[in-house]
Design an enzyme around this catalytic site. Structure first.
Site, PDB file in Angstrom:
ATOM      1  CG  HIS A   1      -7.516  -1.660  -5.776  1.00 23.00           C
ATOM      2  ND1 HIS A   1      -7.375  -2.462  -6.774  1.00 23.00           N
ATOM      3  CD2 HIS A   1      -8.327  -0.693  -5.811  1.00 23.00           C
ATOM      4  CE1 HIS A   1      -7.848  -1.789  -7.788  1.00 23.00           C
ATOM      5  NE2 HIS A   1      -8.758  -0.720  -7.139  1.00 23.00           N
TER       6      HIS A   1
ATOM      7  CE1 TYR B   1      -6.851  -7.433  -3.132  1.00 24.13           C
ATOM      8  CE2 TYR B   1      -5.632  -9.380  -2.048  1.00 24.13           C
ATOM      9  CZ  TYR B   1      -5.908  -8.562  -3.361  1.00 24.13           C
ATOM     10  OH  TYR B   1      -5.518  -8.825  -4.534  1.00 24.13           O
TER      11      TYR B   1
ATOM     12  CE  LYS C   1      -0.592  -4.705  -5.167  1.00 30.30           C
ATOM     13  NZ  LYS C   1      -1.746  -3.981  -5.340  1.00 30.30           N
TER      14      LYS C   1
END
Length: 240
Positions: free
Chosen positions: A156, A148, A190
């Site tokens: 997020h 993070y 991600k």
């Protein structure tokens, strides 16, 4: 893929209170209180006061444990987290089952015994932590860590991190592994970050080996032919 902030004003809050300053305040507080934790299997238990509870939470170290004690809060630290506070930040002492504080070497050997790949995982963990990334376990995403930019309540996670060691033949060695992992990372927004830890021919008998290790960072994303073609058309139209 850039940071995805949680709600209006989250980015401003993060910029106003950098993670480096939060960790520095935690380090100072633990030093002043002569903080001491205890080994407990594959984790480390730490009892702290109210101020340190807030700092540990904001700095994202460990997880709180619910107990009947009202004057103290217990935290469960992972092996990498505990060793980072003890060895890298020099702000935490850790005692063994005999209640005696362990030195760096004894602590290193204990953690290697509990987690075979601890040296490489710790090198990767400290590498990103020193760059002020917040790391949490990535088991639910099939990776080693998630990274993070700031506290998880504000943003997020940006990267799914996999740690590869020398001679690692278990993961990401065939195309199907890459394909599955990249698709999973894409589905949860991600970027896959692979950290290759190279010991450069040295062993891992003591924590001093960390200085001789090097890390290669590699981000891997899925290439989309359709997206590339659209970009090419837009570029061509713009030049006409």
């Amino acid at each position: 893929m850039g940071p995805r902030w949680k709600g209006k004003g989250a980015e401003a809050k993060a910029l106003a209170d950098p993670m480096s300053e939060i960790v520095s305040r935690l380090q100072s507080s633990l030093l002043q209180s002569n903080a001491r934790a205890s080994l407990s299997g594959c984790s480390v238990l730490l009892a702290v006061e109210t101020e340190q509870t807030e700092l540990l939470t904001r700095a994202c170290f460990g997880k709180p444990i619910i107990t009947a004690e009202k004057d103290k809060q217990w935290f469960q630290l992972g092996l990498e987290e505990a060793f980072y506070l003890c060895y890298s930040l020099k702000c935490l002492k850790i005692a063994g089952e005999d209640n005696f504080v362990k030195n760096d070497l004894d602590l290193w050997l204990y953690m290697k015994l509990k987690k075979e790949n601890f040296p490489d995982f710790y090198k990767a963990y400290s590498h990103l932590r020193m760059k002020n990334w917040v790391l949490r376990p990535g088991l639910q995403y099939g990776v080693d860590f998630v990274a993070y930019r700031h506290h998880p309540s504000l943003v997020h996670s940006e990267y799914a991190v996999i740690v590869l060691s020398e001679g690692d033949v278990g993961r990401l060695r065939v195309w199907s592994d890459f394909h599955c992992t990249i698709r999973l990372c894409g589905s949860v927004a991600k970027t896959l970050l692979v950290l290759n830890v190279d010991r450069n021919g040295h062993g891992a008998l003591a924590p001093s080996c960390l200085e001789r290790c090097s890390i290669e960072e590699c981000t891997i994303t899925r290439w989309s032919p359709e997206q590339s073609r659209d970009h090419q058309k837009a570029s061509e139209n713009g030049t006409k």
